[in-house]
Design an enzyme around this catalytic site. Structure first.
Site, PDB file in Angstrom:
ATOM      1  N   ASN A 106       0.831  -1.205   0.000  1.00  0.00           N
ATOM      2  CA  ASN A 106       0.000   0.000   0.000  1.00  0.00           C
ATOM      3  C   ASN A 106       0.862   1.249   0.000  1.00  0.00           C
ATOM      4  O   ASN A 106       2.059   1.197   0.293  1.00  0.00           O
ATOM      5  CB  ASN A 106      -0.878   0.054   1.268  1.00  0.00           C
ATOM      6  CG  ASN A 106      -1.855  -1.084   1.373  1.00  0.00           C
ATOM      7  OD1 ASN A 106      -2.400  -1.545   0.375  1.00  0.00           O
ATOM      8  ND2 ASN A 106      -2.088  -1.539   2.597  1.00  0.00           N
ATOM      9  N   GLY A 116       1.767  -1.278   3.829  1.00  0.00           N
ATOM     10  CA  GLY A 116       1.055  -2.535   3.616  1.00  0.00           C
ATOM     11  C   GLY A 116       1.767  -3.611   4.398  1.00  0.00           C
ATOM     12  O   GLY A 116       3.004  -3.654   4.442  1.00  0.00           O
ATOM     13  N   GLY A 143       2.317  -6.770   3.901  1.00  0.00           N
ATOM     14  CA  GLY A 143       3.228  -7.604   3.140  1.00  0.00           C
ATOM     15  C   GLY A 143       4.523  -6.889   2.813  1.00  0.00           C
ATOM     16  O   GLY A 143       5.626  -7.401   3.059  1.00  0.00           O
ATOM     17  N   ALA A 144       4.413  -5.689   2.234  1.00  0.00           N
ATOM     18  CA  ALA A 144       5.608  -4.925   1.868  1.00  0.00           C
ATOM     19  C   ALA A 144       6.422  -4.553   3.097  1.00  0.00           C
ATOM     20  O   ALA A 144       7.661  -4.619   3.084  1.00  0.00           O
ATOM     21  CB  ALA A 144       5.208  -3.676   1.088  1.00  0.00           C
ATOM     22  N   ASN A 145       5.746  -4.155   4.175  1.00  0.00           N
ATOM     23  CA  ASN A 145       6.465  -3.830   5.409  1.00  0.00           C
ATOM     24  C   ASN A 145       7.254  -5.028   5.932  1.00  0.00           C
ATOM     25  O   ASN A 145       8.419  -4.907   6.333  1.00  0.00           O
ATOM     26  CB  ASN A 145       5.488  -3.374   6.500  1.00  0.00           C
ATOM     27  CG  ASN A 145       5.010  -1.951   6.304  1.00  0.00           C
ATOM     28  OD1 ASN A 145       5.582  -1.194   5.525  1.00  0.00           O
ATOM     29  ND2 ASN A 145       3.961  -1.584   7.011  1.00  0.00           N
ATOM     30  N   GLY A 150       3.117  -3.613  24.595  1.00  0.00           N
ATOM     31  CA  GLY A 150       4.197  -3.207  25.493  1.00  0.00           C
ATOM     32  C   GLY A 150       4.570  -4.236  26.533  1.00  0.00           C
ATOM     33  O   GLY A 150       5.547  -4.044  27.273  1.00  0.00           O
ATOM     34  N   SER A 151       3.825  -5.347  26.594  1.00  0.00           N
ATOM     35  CA  SER A 151       4.128  -6.395  27.571  1.00  0.00           C
ATOM     36  C   SER A 151       4.968  -7.527  26.985  1.00  0.00           C
ATOM     37  O   SER A 151       5.222  -8.519  27.657  1.00  0.00           O
ATOM     38  CB  SER A 151       2.834  -6.968  28.153  1.00  0.00           C
ATOM     39  OG  SER A 151       2.098  -5.965  28.812  1.00  0.00           O
ATOM     40  N   ALA A 173       4.046   0.144  12.564  1.00  0.00           N
ATOM     41  CA  ALA A 173       4.687  -0.996  11.894  1.00  0.00           C
ATOM     42  C   ALA A 173       5.371  -1.950  12.857  1.00  0.00           C
ATOM     43  O   ALA A 173       6.134  -2.819  12.421  1.00  0.00           O
ATOM     44  CB  ALA A 173       5.697  -0.485  10.864  1.00  0.00           C
ATOM     45  N   ALA A 174       5.101  -1.816  14.143  1.00  0.00           N
ATOM     46  CA  ALA A 174       5.799  -2.656  15.124  1.00  0.00           C
ATOM     47  C   ALA A 174       5.549  -4.133  14.878  1.00  0.00           C
ATOM     48  O   ALA A 174       6.465  -4.961  14.936  1.00  0.00           O
ATOM     49  CB  ALA A 174       5.375  -2.274  16.536  1.00  0.00           C
ATOM     50  N   GLY A 175       4.291  -4.493  14.601  1.00  0.00           N
ATOM     51  CA  GLY A 175       3.971  -5.893  14.346  1.00  0.00           C
ATOM     52  C   GLY A 175       4.641  -6.425  13.095  1.00  0.00           C
ATOM     53  O   GLY A 175       5.048  -7.595  13.048  1.00  0.00           O
ATOM     54  N   ASP A 176       4.776  -5.582  12.083  1.00  0.00           N
ATOM     55  CA  ASP A 176       5.440  -6.006  10.846  1.00  0.00           C
ATOM     56  C   ASP A 176       6.941  -6.176  11.057  1.00  0.00           C
ATOM     57  O   ASP A 176       7.546  -7.109  10.527  1.00  0.00           O
ATOM     58  CB  ASP A 176       5.172  -4.994   9.728  1.00  0.00           C
ATOM     59  CG  ASP A 176       3.695  -4.909   9.381  1.00  0.00           C
ATOM     60  OD1 ASP A 176       2.992  -5.920   9.546  1.00  0.00           O
ATOM     61  OD2 ASP A 176       3.250  -3.837   8.948  1.00  0.00           O
ATOM     62  N   GLY A 212       6.628   6.536  10.962  1.00  0.00           N
ATOM     63  CA  GLY A 212       6.508   6.189   9.548  1.00  0.00           C
ATOM     64  C   GLY A 212       6.883   4.746   9.314  1.00  0.00           C
ATOM     65  O   GLY A 212       8.017   4.329   9.566  1.00  0.00           O
TER      66      GLY A 212
END
Length: 300
Positions: free
Chosen positions: A12, A40, A42-44, A214-215, A241-244, A279
């Site tokens: 995205n 996005g 996937g891209a991230n 945060g845990s 984007a932390a999860g990516d 970002g």
């Protein structure tokens, strides 16, 4: 050698507005700043895996618009092999993201070209078969995710499903997942329970990573392992984007052969390094940044 990671997923353009707080329904809030950056899940995750040290291939679809050109250039500049990315006539996927000063966010995604990514080609199947790890998410048609997972299983490629955004999943998809990565909302949606029930999730897939913001994270598998992996304390600027970052780094660590509890701890470091910046694709950390934070963990 660096592990070969294939990401099958979304791409995205992220339109990011920064403000003191997120607006309430029907409310207009004056913002602090605005930025436009490729994103996005996937891209991230592809960029995250490449920066974490993986040989990364991204398979997905972009539009024929200027956003598509920018997304493709960003992937390539980050060291991702984007040669197999499809171009679909029309608009690329777009995510409208609001971020407040505490780092919390609100996101609306218009899929655009991502919706056209159906029916894997022989070259796409070959890329999956040659990978050490396949990573998928749920911002593209679930039929494509299922097909990719099935192709990986047939080739002996390890599979990671980051089941986001939250939705119920067909059994034929879950049957081909080696490692499920979910947050608490996604875990509840998949298991059909309001509480977090690891046994219920492990009845569906052999390994689960539950991200706890945060845990930290929790890892469990069918062999009896159930471990909480602590978070790294950092100043939070943007959690978008932390999860990516976490999932991309996890795929590299697992591809390198690290024990999964240690792979999760290294991925926690990647997620923590990410939230220190604003970002999505600009915040995804390098391997050196991840290693530096990983070495600081008092729980090591």
């Amino acid at each position: 050698m660096a592990p070969r990671v294939v990401i099958v997923g979304s791409a995205n353009m992220d339109l990011v507005g920064l403000s003191a707080r997120l607006p309430l329904p029907g409310e207009t809030v004056l913002g602090d700043d605005f930025m436009m950056t490729p994103g996005g899940k996937g891209a991230n995750q592809a960029i995250a895996a490449a920066r974490a040290g993986g040989q990364t291939v991204f398979l997905g679809a972009i539009g024929s618009d200027a956003f598509g050109v920018t997304i493709n250039a960003r992937l390539t500049a980050a060291g991702v092999d984007a040669s197999g990315v499809r171009t679909s006539y029309g608009s690329s996927g777009v995510a409208v993201i609001m971020v407040d000063r505490s780092g919390e966010n609100s996101i609306v995604v218009a899929p655009g070209a991502n919706s056209s990514f159906t029916g894997l080609t022989e070259s796409e199947r070959r890329a999956i078969a040659e990978a050490d790890v396949l990573v998928c998410q749920l911002e593209i048609p679930v039929e494509t995710v299922t097909e990719a997972m099935r192709a990986a299983r047939a080739a002996g490629t390890r599979t990671i499903l980051n089941a986001a955004p939250a939705r119920s999943l067909p059994p034929e998809l879950l049957d081909n997942v080696d490692l499920l990565v979910v947050n608490e909302i996604e875990a509840a949606t998949i298991s059909g329970r309001s509480d977090i029930d690891m046994p219920a999730l492990l009845a569906l897939v052999p390994r689960v990573v539950l991200t706890l913001s945060g845990s930290g994270s929790r890892y469990a598998d069918r062999s009896g392992t159930d471990a909480v992996v602590p978070a790294f304390p950092v100043e939070v600027l943007d959690t978008t984007a932390a999860g990516d970052a976490f999932t991309g780094a996890l795929s590299v660590a697992w591809g390198e052969g690290r024990p999964l509890v240690e792979a999760v701890r290294w991925a926690n470091a990647a997620g923590a390094a990410c939230v220190r910046h604003v970002g999505a694709s600009n915040a995804l950390p390098t391997r050196d940044e991840i290693d530096a934070l990983y070495a600081s963990d008092p729980g090591a």
